[in-house]
Design an enzyme around this catalytic site. Structure first.
Site, PDB file in Angstrom:
ATOM      1  N   ASP A 107       0.876  -1.164   0.000  1.00  0.00           N
ATOM      2  CA  ASP A 107       0.000   0.000   0.000  1.00  0.00           C
ATOM      3  C   ASP A 107       0.916   1.217   0.000  1.00  0.00           C
ATOM      4  O   ASP A 107       2.131   1.085  -0.150  1.00  0.00           O
ATOM      5  CB  ASP A 107      -0.924   0.014   1.238  1.00  0.00           C
ATOM      6  CG  ASP A 107      -2.197   0.843   0.981  1.00  0.00           C
ATOM      7  OD1 ASP A 107      -2.099   1.845   0.252  1.00  0.00           O
ATOM      8  OD2 ASP A 107      -3.260   0.472   1.491  1.00  0.00           O
TER       9      ASP A 107
ATOM     10  N   SER B 252      -3.794  18.146  -1.770  1.00  0.00           N
ATOM     11  CA  SER B 252      -2.604  17.875  -2.576  1.00  0.00           C
ATOM     12  C   SER B 252      -1.355  17.839  -1.726  1.00  0.00           C
ATOM     13  O   SER B 252      -0.454  17.027  -1.956  1.00  0.00           O
ATOM     14  CB  SER B 252      -2.452  18.936  -3.655  1.00  0.00           C
ATOM     15  OG  SER B 252      -3.565  18.920  -4.492  1.00  0.00           O
TER      16      SER B 252
ATOM     17  N   HIS C 255       4.011  34.706 -17.154  1.00  0.00           N
ATOM     18  CA  HIS C 255       2.585  35.044 -17.207  1.00  0.00           C
ATOM     19  C   HIS C 255       2.366  36.532 -16.977  1.00  0.00           C
ATOM     20  O   HIS C 255       1.236  36.994 -16.953  1.00  0.00           O
ATOM     21  CB  HIS C 255       1.819  34.245 -16.151  1.00  0.00           C
ATOM     22  CG  HIS C 255       1.862  32.768 -16.397  1.00  0.00           C
ATOM     23  ND1 HIS C 255       0.949  32.122 -17.195  1.00  0.00           N
ATOM     24  CD2 HIS C 255       2.728  31.811 -15.990  1.00  0.00           C
ATOM     25  CE1 HIS C 255       1.245  30.841 -17.255  1.00  0.00           C
ATOM     26  NE2 HIS C 255       2.323  30.621 -16.529  1.00  0.00           N
TER      27      HIS C 255
HETATM   28  C1  HEA Z   1      -0.141  21.348 -19.126  1.00  0.00           C
HETATM   29  C2  HEA Z   1       0.070  22.542 -18.936  1.00  0.00           C
HETATM   30  C3  HEA Z   1       1.082  23.436 -19.595  1.00  0.00           C
HETATM   31  C4  HEA Z   1       2.308  23.125 -20.126  1.00  0.00           C
HETATM   32  C5  HEA Z   1       3.000  21.793 -20.168  1.00  0.00           C
HETATM   33  C6  HEA Z   1       2.829  24.356 -20.626  1.00  0.00           C
HETATM   34  C7  HEA Z   1       4.055  24.445 -21.239  1.00  0.00           C
HETATM   35  C8  HEA Z   1       4.632  25.634 -21.637  1.00  0.00           C
HETATM   36  N1  HEA Z   1       4.074  26.878 -21.540  1.00  0.00           N
HETATM   37 FE1  HEA Z   1       2.189  27.293 -20.927  1.00  0.00          FE
HETATM   38  N2  HEA Z   1       0.447  27.737 -20.059  1.00  0.00           N
HETATM   39  C9  HEA Z   1      -0.443  26.861 -19.508  1.00  0.00           C
HETATM   40  C10 HEA Z   1      -0.275  25.506 -19.377  1.00  0.00           C
HETATM   41  C11 HEA Z   1       0.877  24.835 -19.783  1.00  0.00           C
HETATM   42  N3  HEA Z   1       1.945  25.369 -20.424  1.00  0.00           N
HETATM   43  C12 HEA Z   1      -1.620  27.523 -19.066  1.00  0.00           C
HETATM   44  C13 HEA Z   1      -2.823  26.884 -18.404  1.00  0.00           C
HETATM   45  C14 HEA Z   1      -1.432  28.864 -19.364  1.00  0.00           C
HETATM   46  C15 HEA Z   1      -2.394  30.026 -19.192  1.00  0.00           C
HETATM   47  C16 HEA Z   1      -2.738  30.403 -17.837  1.00  0.00           C
HETATM   48  C17 HEA Z   1      -3.751  31.472 -17.918  1.00  0.00           C
HETATM   49  O1  HEA Z   1      -3.353  32.603 -18.264  1.00  0.00           O
HETATM   50  O2  HEA Z   1      -4.939  31.185 -17.681  1.00  0.00           O
HETATM   51  C18 HEA Z   1      -0.121  28.967 -19.969  1.00  0.00           C
HETATM   52  C19 HEA Z   1       0.436  30.160 -20.365  1.00  0.00           C
HETATM   53  C20 HEA Z   1       1.736  30.277 -20.813  1.00  0.00           C
HETATM   54  C21 HEA Z   1       2.403  31.518 -20.958  1.00  0.00           C
HETATM   55  C22 HEA Z   1       1.842  32.899 -20.621  1.00  0.00           C
HETATM   56  C23 HEA Z   1       1.165  33.454 -21.776  1.00  0.00           C
HETATM   57  C24 HEA Z   1       0.479  34.725 -21.455  1.00  0.00           C
HETATM   58  O3  HEA Z   1      -0.463  34.702 -20.637  1.00  0.00           O
HETATM   59  O4  HEA Z   1       0.879  35.727 -22.025  1.00  0.00           O
HETATM   60  C25 HEA Z   1       3.659  31.245 -21.432  1.00  0.00           C
HETATM   61  C26 HEA Z   1       4.688  32.267 -21.726  1.00  0.00           C
HETATM   62  O5  HEA Z   1       5.806  32.033 -21.863  1.00  0.00           O
HETATM   63  C27 HEA Z   1       3.756  29.810 -21.572  1.00  0.00           C
HETATM   64  C28 HEA Z   1       4.858  29.123 -22.021  1.00  0.00           C
HETATM   65  C29 HEA Z   1       4.991  27.752 -21.999  1.00  0.00           C
HETATM   66  C30 HEA Z   1       6.184  27.060 -22.440  1.00  0.00           C
HETATM   67  C31 HEA Z   1       7.399  27.657 -23.053  1.00  0.00           C
HETATM   68  C32 HEA Z   1       5.955  25.732 -22.184  1.00  0.00           C
HETATM   69  C33 HEA Z   1       6.931  24.623 -22.448  1.00  0.00           C
HETATM   70  O6  HEA Z   1       7.004  23.762 -21.341  1.00  0.00           O
HETATM   71  C34 HEA Z   1       6.598  23.853 -23.684  1.00  0.00           C
HETATM   72  C35 HEA Z   1       7.753  23.005 -24.130  1.00  0.00           C
HETATM   73  C36 HEA Z   1       7.416  22.065 -25.236  1.00  0.00           C
HETATM   74  C37 HEA Z   1       7.737  22.199 -26.532  1.00  0.00           C
HETATM   75  C38 HEA Z   1       8.456  23.393 -27.019  1.00  0.00           C
HETATM   76  C39 HEA Z   1       7.337  21.188 -27.552  1.00  0.00           C
HETATM   77  C40 HEA Z   1       8.281  20.043 -27.722  1.00  0.00           C
HETATM   78  C41 HEA Z   1       9.669  20.428 -28.007  1.00  0.00           C
HETATM   79  C42 HEA Z   1      10.320  20.154 -29.163  1.00  0.00           C
HETATM   80  C43 HEA Z   1       9.685  19.383 -30.259  1.00  0.00           C
HETATM   81  C44 HEA Z   1      11.737  20.569 -29.254  1.00  0.00           C
HETATM   82  C45 HEA Z   1      12.028  21.631 -30.243  1.00  0.00           C
HETATM   83  C46 HEA Z   1      11.269  22.876 -29.992  1.00  0.00           C
HETATM   84  C47 HEA Z   1      11.727  24.119 -30.145  1.00  0.00           C
HETATM   85  C48 HEA Z   1      13.135  24.422 -30.396  1.00  0.00           C
HETATM   86  C49 HEA Z   1      10.772  25.270 -30.069  1.00  0.00           C
HETATM   87  N4  HEA Z   1       2.567  29.249 -21.182  1.00  0.00           N
HETATM   88 CU   LIG Z   2       3.619  29.118 -17.118  1.00  0.00          CU
END
Ligand code: HEA
Ligand SMILES: [Cu+2]
Ligand code: HEA
Ligand code: CUA
Lengths: 419, 631, 117, 214
Positions: B108, B174, B307
């Site tokens: 568990d 959590s 953000h």
């Molecule tokens: C599961 C949830 C999740 C995940 C995993 C991510 C992942 C990422 N997020 Fe996201 N994000 C959110 C959920 C998430 N986000 C949410 C909910 C909001 C909004 C909140 C709100 O305002 O309500 C938000 C908002 C948000 C913002 C703010 C935008 C704004 O309000 O102005 C930004 C800014 O940088 C951002 C960036 C990123 C980046 C860079 C990643 C990185 O982790 C992504 C990395 C992945 C890749 C890039 C793809 C795979 C990579 C490759 C194939 C390699 C080669 C790629 C390159 C060289 C580009 N996210």
């Molecule tokens: Cu973020």
């Protein structure tokens, strides 16, 4: 099997549809962030396009590999036995380094653009103070001592420096087609945004940060004009209200009576211009022209004039208002507690109404500015705009002491005479 | 077939899944708690989805009039809160509750009663937040509740009270879970189950617990401030007192960004289980997959201000946070490529689970790329608070987290219930979801770039947004229908699904070595683990490739027992005593908070506090298991 | 890690037999540590009342003193110095991230300069 | 050492077996302490962020308000707090002595030192109650200004932790009187001690950053 291949074909058809529709949607895009008409817009563009191209590149690459692998390595009766590979250091290093390199290519111009766009504004900038209110915008021109609301006039070719402040909660100041970028208006903070408008036109502005009930209705309009017309506008704004504040005061002559045909050049190439049919009938249209600097109605595209339908059930009887009676009512009524009309009333809670008749919109650019909408607005603002602080003034079962339609029509007539 | 089913039923009896409601209220079995989490989170998912459908209906065309502005604002706030805190997080909790002890070879979790407490706190917190609907006072400040809009001055009434109090309750759940699972994974692994032999899902869970343990205290503090502001007149976010609204933003996003990785890492873990199984190949680059999880988590604490690019932090902070954000693309990219590397040269079997897993690889990439676009501050100033952001986070949340969770549910359903889900309906679900999801969220890229702000209850005609919104709404309906197919399939397959046997997929990890569903004590004898893939151990590539993917269980499937599974008593395994105390403790906590909401009623608060403390004492002073002779 | 982790609670003979090179805090250590803590605290308060308070070194000096107190309590009273490495990792890891976060926040709110002066 | 049977909440694994040989609850409590670093880190950051931003007095130390350029009187009582700080430090000493006594199986001293720890903790809380009431009398409440809000919430939450610790200590003392604590309870006392010292350590930081540094 057939189910599988049919659904697969369906999926591709759907994807294609999405892309086509997306592209189609792009052909009519009056608020697009791309190609914004200012230096700031160009800087933003360069970066966004770079990000977009590399992004699409990476996306196509990954999807290419994925789709290839799906077809190539599907289990078939004769497919080869998978090699039990646990990894490959050289390959793994490669696909760490290549994204790193791409990111470096994106990071360098990013940092450069940050410092370039956030540098202090040039000294000769036009200063505009923007104050966000729930849910309307106040614009002040401290260099000229002019205060207005919801409609912003700017000269082209001169940098404009916005000083952004909030009267209550956080808002965000955004003119997508003029600046591309936005900047939050944060309580107890002063923020800045500056750029140089390049084209004369009429633009949509939005509040982009959620700020409560009527966040969706917190719009504003921007009119860019040649310097000369802008100067005329400033001069006109500095005069008192068109309608004699004090009937004996003769210095305040009524504003230019007739609309002149537009002289401003529209330096737009990508936009097709459809003038809103209603624009010509708006009260401001009468004031437009070089003498007043009011932006000509004939150059306002349909998407800039709001077409919000008034709430169902809010009606107004067909009465004609008298501006003189309206002025009296305005002076004796509750309006002056909240609104400034130069020489008439001092209130500062709501928008400054000194030249409200020369605006194209009312209520945070939510409704077109014509007699009908003004009347409805005064009668029952909370119904017209959810959450608004301005109370309903019209007589109703809830408000037996309220104003009659005739009284409201008089006030509306007075207000629209304030060119 | 009939005999098989009968056998399985007898086996099922041994697991103790039978028993009335009371047995569920008092359970401390991680597998039952996992199921409670699963059902509850699916229910909340439907509620959040229903809210989304109303949102989409309102936005179908210009000037929508389905709901009022106030209701719309409640809808998107509750949709975000419900999906994040009440659907996806508990759905990941469902899977890690069920799976982690099985994957590491434990009987568990470390603290079974704390585990039950976590669940009950979550359930009561979730119900609590949703009570707002019944009182016409659901939270309406957006899921990140920016101050000062969320303060009493600008948000009178109960709306945001439900937000602060509800989140506070859910957060405790959590936190409790995180300590529990960190201790479990560190200390309860079977002999030979070295850290670097753990299944990647367990690793993802492990890393996730750290994110939770370290980020939830921050939001607890931020919310405590807001709670005291709203109820006791402190000045943390009060304009007139000179408060800085960015305090809330920094604290919230310091939690909020790790939170989004909390939402995605378990799905990454699930996909890392599903893809090797159906490729008949080990995971490509296991160590790197593990390290990248840790790197993503660590970097996740250094990017929060992305953000807040629009709030005016200054060029230095913008540059730093822009670059740290971009860096996260590297470890995430490594994961994407390693999954492709796993698929490469494999023998792919497109079960529904596999389809969803590959769906994640593709769709999450799209969301990740738009994320990288946001990470460049000057460009983000054009994107932020527009539908482009909405597109981003639904691609990562729906295309990432949800697709991964669907993959996990199809994959582990047989382990949980002993039966397979219907594959044909599963395919319908997948394609409906895939098409619907893209039709809903892809056009949002366009409406966003075309200047449509988010969180607007209406928009005007002629803005160039109508077509995109039509498509989004149609897509959302397709998604909704597909989800209903899933729900039907899920509910029906529990009794009508084909009997699965212990390892229907020919999967390699430890949890597949035991009967499905597993007996309540999990392992009769703690296994001795000697490799990462115990079930593939000693098998040649040919044998692994020949492992059948079972659609129908036949007697004699390798590993299956036809004998009834012996009970814990027969084996002399001491089992934790079921107890109602965790539920009572959770109730006490909730009552105390209700007292706060009910006009700061001191008697109710004290009553709740006493119930909580009393239950806690009762619980901590009795041992988990009945005292055995000789102790 | 498992094999050599011996709890300080073990009677000495057992502990010695188990882990060579592992010392354990004793009764004397505890009192000595208390003395040092008291002295540092006295020093802190004393400095507060000296002209040193007005100088630039005051802040950093006090921070230094309080960090050393922190470290001493954690190492000896919480016996992290003697305990399994795992515990050290579980504490020092989050602590360092937390400290980084605190400093970033102070920087972002423009307070860092003031405090390091 | 397999300490499993000495502690109420250990998993139902094969008795005595853990993968690291360490006590599971102790792992959990260290994780909890790591988590608390973030809790108090956020509270302390907030205090520091808001330090010179109040728009009205009183202030922690005499200063000129940045917002209004008016003099603000300092309110913190360093001598009193130095005393309470010392008491809390000493409680940590008593705690380790209590733990040592439990390890030795010394029933007499385990009771004495546990009681001393609880007493020192209570004294600290008494000091805090005195401090809070005198501040309120002098016109500083949680509503007064940013300093009041941040100060009372930060030190109040610390006080709540001390209170929980005192209750824990008293419970342990109660068990000691009822059946006596011996070496097999050592792990439970150890875990309580870790919590107690951590609360002390937090106060060390608070004392410097809140009270001493102006
Ligand atoms: C599961 C949830 C999740 C995940 C995993 C991510 C992942 C990422 N997020 Fe996201 N994000 C959110 C959920 C998430 N986000 C949410 C909910 C909001 C909004 C909140 C709100 O305002 O309500 C938000 C908002 C948000 C913002 C703010 C935008 C704004 O309000 O102005 C930004 C800014 O940088 C951002 C960036 C990123 C980046 C860079 C990643 C990185 O982790 C992504 C990395 C992945 C890749 C890039 C793809 C795979 C990579 C490759 C194939 C390699 C080669 C790629 C390159 C060289 C580009 N996210
Ligand atoms: Cu973020
Ligand atoms: C975890 C994540 C998650 C998930 C899975 C979703 C899923 C969906 N989301 Fe959501 N969304 C968020 C997280 C998520 N969202 C967040 C965090 C926000 C920001 C909130 C904020 O701004 O504060 C947001 C905001 C948001 C908006 C923007 C609102 C605005 O800014 O004004 C929109 C608009 O279209 C939207 C749509 C959808 C749709 C159509 C789905 C679809 O995928 C839903 C699919 C449908 C179903 C699953 C329902 C199926 C069932 C039925 C139809 C029947 C129901 C029956 C019973 C109850 C018996 N979401
Ligand atoms: Cu103002 Cu949104």
């Amino acid at each position: 099997m057939t189910l599988r291949s049919r659904s697969r074909r369906l999926a591709f058809a759907a994807l294609t549809a999405v892309f086509t529709a997306g592209v189609a949607a792009c052909s009519y895009n009056p608020n697009t962030i791309f190609g914004a008409h200012s230096d700031l817009g160009h800087a933003t563009d360069r970066l966004t396009y770079r990000l977009l191209y590399f992004g699409i590149g990476v996306g196509v690459f990954v999807w290419g590999l994925l789709i290839y692998a799906i077809f190539r390595f599907r289990a078939r009766p004769k497919s080869p036995v998978p090699k039990q590979i646990h990894g490959n250091t050289a390959i793994e290093i490669t696909w760490t380094l290549i994204p790193a390199a791409i990111l470096a290519i994106l990071a360098v111009p990013t940092v450069r653009t940050i410092f370039q766009t956030q540098a202090p504004a040039p000294a000769n900038s036009l200063q505009v103070e923007v104050i966000g209110h729930q849910w309307w915008w106040e614009f002040r021109y401290p260099q000229y001592n002019v205060v207005t609301a919801n409609e912003l006039y700017l000269p082209v070719g001169r940098p404009v420096n916005f000083t952004l402040k909030s009267a209550d909660v956080i808002h965000s100041f955004w003119i997508p087609q003029l600046a591309g970028a936005k900047r939050d208006v944060v309580t107890n903070h002063t923020n800045y945004l500056w750029f140089t408008p390049e084209s004369t036109f009429a633009w949509n502005g939005f509040c982009a940060e959620y700020c409560g009930d009527s966040h969706a209705n917190m719009h504003f309009k921007v009119f860019t004009q040649p310097q000369a017309e802008f100067d005329a506008w400033i001069a006109h704004q500095k005069t008192g209200p068109a309608f004699p504040a004090n009937p004996s005061d003769t210095t305040n002559a009524p504003a230019a009576p007739a609309a002149q045909p537009a002289t401003a050049t529209v330096a737009l190439t990508s936009q097709q211009l459809t003038v809103a049919p209603s624009a010509q009938q708006l009260t401001a249209a009468a004031a437009a022209g070089p003498a007043t600097g009011i932006y000509p109605a004939s150059n306002i595209p349909d998407y800039v004039i709001p077409n919000t339908p008034p709430p169902a059930g809010l009606t107004f009887s067909d009465v004609k208002g008298d501006p003189a009676r309206g002025l009296k009512l305005f002076r004796s009524g509750p309006c002056l507690a909240c609104h400034t009309i130069q020489g008439v009333s001092p209130g500062v809670i709501g928008p400054n109404l000194t030249h409200v008749g020369s605006r194209y919109t009312i209520a945070g650019a939510m409704y077109p500015n014509d007699i009908k909408h003004l009347e409805l607005w005064i009668k029952n603002a909370p119904l017209m705009k959810p959450g608004v602080i301005m109370p309903a003034f019209g007589k109703s079962p809830n408000l037996p002491g309220g104003m009659t339609d005739q009284q409201i029509a008089d006030i509306a007539a007075y207000l629209s005479s304030l060119k | 077939m009939a005999t098989t089913a009968a056998t399985l039923t007898r086996a099922g009896a041994a697991t103790g899944y039978k028993g009335g409601v009371w047995s569920w209220l008092t359970t401390v079995d991680h597998k039952r708690i996992g199921q409670l989490y699963l059902y509850t989170s699916l229910a909340f998912f439907l509620i959040g989805g229903l809210e989304a459908e109303i949102i989409r209906t309102q936005l179908y065309g210009p000037n929508g009039t389905i709901v009022s502005a106030q209701t719309y604002n409640e809808l998107f706030t509750m949709h975000g809160l419900t999906m994040i805190f009440l659907a996806i997080m508990p759905m990941t909790a469902a899977l890690w509750n069920f799976l982690v002890p099985l994957q590491i070879g434990a009987r568990d979790v470390a603290f079974p009663r704390l585990n039950a407490f976590s669940y009950w706190v979550f359930l009561l917190g979730g119900l609590f937040i949703n009570t707002g609907w019944l009182l016409h006072a659901a939270p309406n400040g957006g899921w990140f509740g920016y101050a000062p809009l969320s303060t009493r001055a600008y948000s009178p009434g109960l709306h945001m009270d439900f937000y602060v109090v509800g989140l506070q309750i859910v957060g405790l759940s959590s936190l409790a879970a995180s300590f529990n699972f960190i201790a479990t994974i560190i200390n309860m692994r079977a002999p030979g189950m070295h850290m670097m032999r753990m299944p990647v899902f367990t690793w993802a869970t492990f890393v996730n617990q750290f994110l939770m343990a370290l980020s939830f205290p921050i939001v607890t503090v931020a919310i405590t401030f807001l709670l005291f502001d709203r109820f006791f007149g402190t000045t943390f976010y009060e304009n007139a007192a000179g408060a800085d609204p960015l305090l809330w933003q920094h604290l919230f996003w310091l939690f909020g960004h790790p939170e989004v990785y909390i939402l995605i890492l378990p799905s990454f873990g699930l996909v890392s289980e599903v893809i090797p199984t159906f490729s008949r190949k080990p995971l490509f680059g296991y160590p790197v997959m593990v390290y990248s999880l840790m790197l993503i988590a660590t970097l996740g604490f250094g990017v929060w201000a992305h953000h807040m690019f629009a709030v005016g932090m200054g060029p230095i902070a913008d540059s730093v946070f822009g670059i740290t954000t971009m860096l996260i693309a590297i470890p995430t990219g490594v994961k994407i490529f390693n999954w492709l590397g796993t698929v490469w040269g494999g023998q792919l079997r497109f079960t529904t689970a596999m389809l969803f897993a590959l769906g994640l690889v593709g769709l999450f990439t799209i969301g990740g790329i738009s994320g990288v676009m946001h990470s460049s501050p000057p460009s983000d100033l054009a994107q932020t608070d527009s539908y482009f952001i909405v597109a981003h986070f639904h691609y990562v949340l729906f295309g990432g987290s949800m697709m991964g969770l669907f993959a996990g549910i199809y994959y582990y359903f047989p382990k949980i219930t002993g039966r397979l889900m219907n594959e044909a309906l599963g395919k319908v679900h997948f394609w409906g979801t895939f098409i619907g999801m893209n039709l809903t969220f892809f056009p949002m890229h366009f409406s966003g770039l075309d200047g449509m702000p988010r969180r607007i209850y209406r928009y005007e005609a002629y803005q160039g947004w109508t077509t995109a919104n039509h498509l989004s709404t149609i897509g959302a309906y397709i998604l909704g229908l597909a989800t209903l197919v899933f729900i039907y399939n899920f509910l029906r397959s529990r009794s009508a699904g084909k009997v699965s046997g212990p390892n229907p997929w020919g999967a390699p990890t430890l949890e597949w070595s035991m009967p499905s569903p597993p007996p309540d004590y999990n392992f009769a004898k703690l296994p001795h683990v000697t490799s990462r893939y115990p079930m593939w151990e000693g098998k040649s590539a040919e044998q692994i490739a020949a492992e059948p993917v079972v659609k129908r269980w036949e007697p004699g499937t390798p590993g299956a027992t036809e004998d009834p599974v012996p009970t814990a008593e027969q084996l002399g395994i001491p089992m934790p005593t079921p107890t109602i105390k965790p539920l009572i403790a959770a109730l006490g906590l909730t009552v105390a908070f209700i007292g706060l909401m009910a006009g700061k009623s001191l008697p109710i608060m004290i009553l709740g506090g006493l119930i909580f403390v009393g239950a806690l004492y009762g619980w901590l002073l009795t041992p988990v298991e009945p005292e055995v002779e000789g102790h | 890690m498992a094999a050599e982790s011996v709890h300080p609670a073990q009677p000495h003979a057992v502990a010695d037999a188990h882990a060579a090179g592992h010392e354990h805090p004793t009764w004397h250590t505890y009192w000595k540590v208390a003395l040092i803590l008291t002295i540092i605290t006295a020093l802190e308060v004393w400095i507060y009342y000296t002209p040193l308070k007005e100088t630039r070194v005051f802040g950093p000096l006090l921070i230094l003193l309080s960090i050393s107190k922190f470290a001493i309590v954690v190492m000896f009273y919480m016996h992290l110095k003697y305990d399994a490495k795992l515990f050290r990792a579980l504490f020092v890891g989050p602590l360092s991230v937390a400290v980084l976060v605190v400093f970033s926040l102070l920087f972002l709110f423009g307070q860092l300069i003031i405090h390091l002066r | 050492m397999p300490p499993a049977e000495t502690i109420a909440a250990h998993g139902p694994a094969e008795h005595g077996y853990t993968s690291t040989g360490l006590n599971t609850t102790k792992i959990a409590i260290w994780t909890f302490i790591g988590s608390e670093c973030f809790f108090f880190g956020s509270l302390i950051s907030t205090f520091l962020v808001y330090k010179h931003r109040s728009v009205v007095g009183p202030c922690p130390h005499p200063e000129i308000l940045a917002a209004t350029h008016q003099a603000c009187r300092g309110i913190l009582n360093i001598p009193v707090t130095s005393a309470s700080t010392f008491v809390l430090l000493m409680s940590s000493l008593f705690m380790v002595l209590a733990l040592a006594a439990v390890q030795r199986g010394d029933r007499k001293y385990s009771k004495i030192w546990l009681a001393a720890t609880a007493l020192a903790g209570t004294t600290f809380l008494g000091f805090q109650a005195f401090e809070f009431t005198s501040f309120v009398r002098e016109g500083l409440t949680i509503k007064t200004n940013l300093f009041g809000s941040t100060f009372f919430i930060l030190t109040g939450f610390h006080g709540a932790h001390v209170t929980a610790g005192v209750i824990w200590l008293i419970t342990m003392l109660f068990i000691d009187f009822k059946r006596g604590l011996g070496p097999r309870d050592e792990i439970n006392v150890d875990i309580m001690a870790l919590y107690w010292h951590f609360v002390d350590v937090v106060w060390i930081i608070i004392f410097t950053f809140v009270y001493l540094i102006p």
